[in-house]
Design a protein around this motif. Structure first.
Motif, PDB file in Angstrom:
ATOM      1  N   ARG A  81       0.834  -1.203   0.000  1.00 13.59           N
ATOM      2  CA  ARG A  81       0.000   0.000   0.000  1.00 13.59           C
ATOM      3  C   ARG A  81       0.868   1.252   0.000  1.00 13.59           C
ATOM      4  NH1 ARG A  81      -5.039   0.840   2.385  1.00 13.59           N
ATOM      5  NH2 ARG A  81      -5.584  -1.306   1.803  1.00 13.59           N
ATOM      6  N   ALA A  82       1.909   1.266   0.841  1.00 14.52           N
ATOM      7  CA  ALA A  82       2.818   2.418   0.886  1.00 14.52           C
ATOM      8  C   ALA A  82       3.575   2.560  -0.430  1.00 14.52           C
ATOM      9  CB  ALA A  82       3.793   2.260   2.047  1.00 14.52           C
ATOM     10  N   SER A  83       3.944   1.434  -1.026  1.00 16.30           N
ATOM     11  CA  SER A  83       4.704   1.447  -2.274  1.00 16.30           C
ATOM     12  C   SER A  83       3.922   2.093  -3.409  1.00 16.30           C
ATOM     13  CB  SER A  83       5.093   0.017  -2.657  1.00 16.30           C
ATOM     14  OG  SER A  83       5.752  -0.006  -3.902  1.00 16.30           O
ATOM     15  N   ILE A  84       2.632   1.807  -3.462  1.00 13.63           N
ATOM     16  CA  ILE A  84       1.791   2.364  -4.520  1.00 13.63           C
ATOM     17  C   ILE A  84       1.833   3.881  -4.508  1.00 13.63           C
ATOM     18  CG2 ILE A  84      -0.631   2.631  -5.249  1.00 13.63           C
ATOM     19  CD1 ILE A  84      -1.009  -0.290  -4.318  1.00 13.63           C
ATOM     20  N   HIS A  85       2.038   4.445  -3.325  1.00 11.77           N
ATOM     21  CA  HIS A  85       2.074   5.901  -3.185  1.00 11.77           C
ATOM     22  C   HIS A  85       3.509   6.443  -3.140  1.00 11.77           C
ATOM     23  CE1 HIS A  85      -2.287   6.330  -2.560  1.00 11.77           C
ATOM     24  NE2 HIS A  85      -2.184   5.120  -2.033  1.00 11.77           N
ATOM     25  N   GLY A  86       4.464   5.626  -3.603  1.00  7.02           N
ATOM     26  CA  GLY A  86       5.826   6.104  -3.789  1.00  7.02           C
ATOM     27  C   GLY A  86       6.778   5.920  -2.633  1.00  7.02           C
ATOM     28  N   PHE A  87       6.298   5.351  -1.509  1.00  9.28           N
ATOM     29  CA  PHE A  87       7.172   5.165  -0.346  1.00  9.28           C
ATOM     30  C   PHE A  87       7.751   3.764  -0.395  1.00  9.28           C
ATOM     31  CE2 PHE A  87       8.096   4.496   4.220  1.00  9.28           C
ATOM     32  CZ  PHE A  87       8.871   5.625   4.445  1.00  9.28           C
ATOM     33  N   ASP A  88       8.886   3.626  -1.131  1.00  7.06           N
ATOM     34  CA  ASP A  88       9.452   2.288  -1.323  1.00  7.06           C
ATOM     35  C   ASP A  88      10.815   2.411  -1.972  1.00  7.06           C
ATOM     36  OD1 ASP A  88       9.653  -0.451  -1.361  1.00  7.06           O
ATOM     37  OD2 ASP A  88       8.212  -0.769  -2.980  1.00  7.06           O
ATOM     38  N   TRP A  89      11.610   1.344  -1.868  1.00  4.97           N
ATOM     39  CA  TRP A  89      12.837   1.255  -2.646  1.00  4.97           C
ATOM     40  C   TRP A  89      12.473   1.041  -4.105  1.00  4.97           C
ATOM     41  CZ3 TRP A  89      12.860  -1.357   2.186  1.00  4.97           C
ATOM     42  CH2 TRP A  89      13.833  -0.914   3.102  1.00  4.97           C
ATOM     43  N   THR A  90      13.320   1.522  -4.996  1.00  5.25           N
ATOM     44  CA  THR A  90      13.032   1.388  -6.425  1.00  5.25           C
ATOM     45  C   THR A  90      13.536   0.078  -7.006  1.00  5.25           C
ATOM     46  OG1 THR A  90      15.075   2.580  -6.958  1.00  5.25           O
ATOM     47  CG2 THR A  90      13.034   3.878  -6.791  1.00  5.25           C
ATOM     48  N   GLU A  91      14.407  -0.639  -6.262  1.00  5.12           N
ATOM     49  CA  GLU A  91      14.929  -1.914  -6.733  1.00  5.12           C
ATOM     50  C   GLU A  91      15.284  -2.784  -5.537  1.00  5.12           C
ATOM     51  OE1 GLU A  91      18.433  -1.209  -8.982  1.00  5.12           O
ATOM     52  OE2 GLU A  91      19.436  -0.066  -7.412  1.00  5.12           O
ATOM     53  N   ALA A  92      15.641  -4.039  -5.800  1.00  3.90           N
ATOM     54  CA  ALA A  92      15.875  -4.997  -4.716  1.00  3.90           C
ATOM     55  C   ALA A  92      17.229  -4.842  -4.041  1.00  3.90           C
ATOM     56  CB  ALA A  92      15.737  -6.425  -5.262  1.00  3.90           C
ATOM     57  N   ALA A  93      18.255  -4.369  -4.781  1.00  6.46           N
ATOM     58  CA  ALA A  93      19.623  -4.327  -4.238  1.00  6.46           C
ATOM     59  C   ALA A  93      19.723  -3.635  -2.879  1.00  6.46           C
ATOM     60  CB  ALA A  93      20.570  -3.683  -5.249  1.00  6.46           C
ATOM     61  N   PRO A  94      19.174  -2.423  -2.692  1.00 10.28           N
ATOM     62  CA  PRO A  94      19.290  -1.779  -1.383  1.00 10.28           C
ATOM     63  C   PRO A  94      18.503  -2.484  -0.281  1.00 10.28           C
ATOM     64  CG  PRO A  94      17.889  -0.486  -2.843  1.00 10.28           C
ATOM     65  CD  PRO A  94      18.522  -1.538  -3.682  1.00 10.28           C
ATOM     66  N   VAL A  95      17.523  -3.309  -0.653  1.00 10.43           N
ATOM     67  CA  VAL A  95      16.770  -4.054   0.352  1.00 10.43           C
ATOM     68  C   VAL A  95      17.659  -5.155   0.938  1.00 10.43           C
ATOM     69  CG1 VAL A  95      14.575  -5.153   0.892  1.00 10.43           C
ATOM     70  CG2 VAL A  95      14.724  -3.616  -1.065  1.00 10.43           C
ATOM     71  N   PHE A  96      18.492  -5.757   0.097  1.00 14.96           N
ATOM     72  CA  PHE A  96      19.472  -6.721   0.604  1.00 14.96           C
ATOM     73  C   PHE A  96      20.378  -6.050   1.639  1.00 14.96           C
ATOM     74  CE2 PHE A  96      18.516  -9.205  -3.252  1.00 14.96           C
ATOM     75  CZ  PHE A  96      18.535 -10.495  -2.741  1.00 14.96           C
ATOM     76  N   ASP A  97      20.799  -4.828   1.337  1.00 11.65           N
ATOM     77  CA  ASP A  97      21.655  -4.083   2.268  1.00 11.65           C
ATOM     78  C   ASP A  97      20.930  -3.838   3.585  1.00 11.65           C
ATOM     79  OD1 ASP A  97      23.610  -3.974   0.318  1.00 11.65           O
ATOM     80  OD2 ASP A  97      22.990  -1.997  -0.414  1.00 11.65           O
ATOM     81  N   LYS A  98      19.640  -3.534   3.488  1.00 13.06           N
ATOM     82  CA  LYS A  98      18.847  -3.274   4.687  1.00 13.06           C
ATOM     83  C   LYS A  98      18.690  -4.534   5.525  1.00 13.06           C
ATOM     84  CE  LYS A  98      16.422  -0.488   7.270  1.00 13.06           C
ATOM     85  NZ  LYS A  98      17.082   0.628   7.993  1.00 13.06           N
ATOM     86  N   VAL A  99      18.545  -5.667   4.874  1.00  9.89           N
ATOM     87  CA  VAL A  99      18.460  -6.948   5.594  1.00  9.89           C
ATOM     88  C   VAL A  99      19.741  -7.181   6.382  1.00  9.89           C
ATOM     89  CG1 VAL A  99      18.390  -9.459   5.328  1.00  9.89           C
ATOM     90  CG2 VAL A  99      16.816  -8.033   4.006  1.00  9.89           C
ATOM     91  N   GLU A 100      20.873  -6.947   5.747  1.00  5.63           N
ATOM     92  CA  GLU A 100      22.158  -7.128   6.424  1.00  5.63           C
ATOM     93  C   GLU A 100      22.304  -6.152   7.588  1.00  5.63           C
ATOM     94  OE1 GLU A 100      25.016  -6.696   3.339  1.00  5.63           O
ATOM     95  OE2 GLU A 100      24.522  -8.602   2.367  1.00  5.63           O
ATOM     96  N   GLU A 101      21.832  -4.926   7.399  1.00  5.74           N
ATOM     97  CA  GLU A 101      21.884  -3.928   8.472  1.00  5.74           C
ATOM     98  C   GLU A 101      21.043  -4.361   9.663  1.00  5.74           C
ATOM     99  OE1 GLU A 101      19.892   0.436   9.228  1.00  5.74           O
ATOM    100  OE2 GLU A 101      20.814   0.096   7.252  1.00  5.74           O
TER     101      GLU A 101
END
Length: 271
Positions: A154-174
């Protein structure tokens, strides 16, 4: 359909009905409704369509049961329930029931979400506060992984999201590193908080990888179940009790299970 409605009304009759059915109310039926929903899912996962037909009937009974109770209390009836979903489907599909055309699936999805957003806004106008949120309408009683995924989407539809998967991997590690630090601190409340953050961002990663996290976890659980049952079989063949086997041997059986069961669909337990 009329026959089912008639049967449920008879079951609810104070004089000639069933005492158990007469005692039920919206809240007492919650466990039954949840159980029937999950049994439908299980029948689908097992590919057992005879069972699916039966379970869909059980789930339909819950809809009729709730509608009948509502009718008795002067709230609404089954006809109103059916009418509500019919109106909603027509309203959300103007490209099917109207003259609207969409250039792409992405445009269609945006229009779908816009229609839902408008419905939430109109509902909010009926509330005393008159305020609405992008997150309104999410069912908090959903399984946690599914709830998190829906909220993120729901948040993503309104623009609040990462644009690709790569930084999400970084966030998982963090988040994993923060959980490790919390564990070292020995502060259990902090551990729980950081573990929640890690789970939440893992759901986000699954979404960016086009994977339903709820489904992935269910499949992983079934895979564990199949492999564990394989270990139990090997132990039984050896004539020993499970608790008598050293961990090293159980691990060896586990490795065997991974090879033996590779490529096989895990069986769903009926326990």
């Amino acid at each position: 359909m009329d026959r089912l409605l008639s049967i449920v009304r008879r079951l609810r009759d104070p004089e000639h009905g069933c005492s158990w059915d007469c005692k039920q109310d919206f809240r007492s039926l919650i466990p039954c409704t949840l159980e029937e929903s999950y049994e439908v899912c299980e029948a689908i996962e097992k590919g057992n369509f005879d069972e699916l037909r039966e379970e869909l009937g059980d789930l339909l009974l819950q809809v009729v049961f709730h509608s009948t109770i509502a009718e008795e209390e002067g709230l609404f009836d089954f006809e109103a329930v059916a009418g509500e979903i019919c109106d909603k489907l027509v309203r959300r599909h103007p490209h099917v029931f109207g003259n609207v055309t969409y250039a792409s699936d992405e445009e269609r999805v945006k229009a779908w979400e816009a229609a839902k957003s408008d419905e939430r806004r109109r509902k909010a106008e009926k509330d005393e506060s008159g305020t609405s949120s992008i997150l309104d309408g999410l069912t908090s009683s959903l399984p946690s992984l599914m709830f998190a995924s829906k909220m993120q989407r729901r948040a993503s539809i309104h623009g609040f999201d990462w644009t690709e998967a790569a930084p999400v991997f970084d966030k998982v590690e963090e988040e994993l590193e923060e959980l490790r630090d919390a564990w070292k601190s020995g502060h259990q409340a902090h551990v729980r908080e950081e573990l929640g953050d890690l789970l939440f961002v893992t759901v986000n990663l699954a979404r960016h990888l086009q994977v339903e996290s709820e489904t992935a976890l269910r499949e992983a659980s079934r895979k564990f179940e199949s492999r564990f049952r394989y270990i139990e079989e090997q132990v039984a063949r050896s004539g020993r009790e499970f608790d008598d086997c050293p961990l090293e041997e159980l691990d060896a059986f586990w490795d065997e299970a991974k090879v033996s069961l590779a490529g096989k669909s895990p069986a769903v337990s009926t326990d």
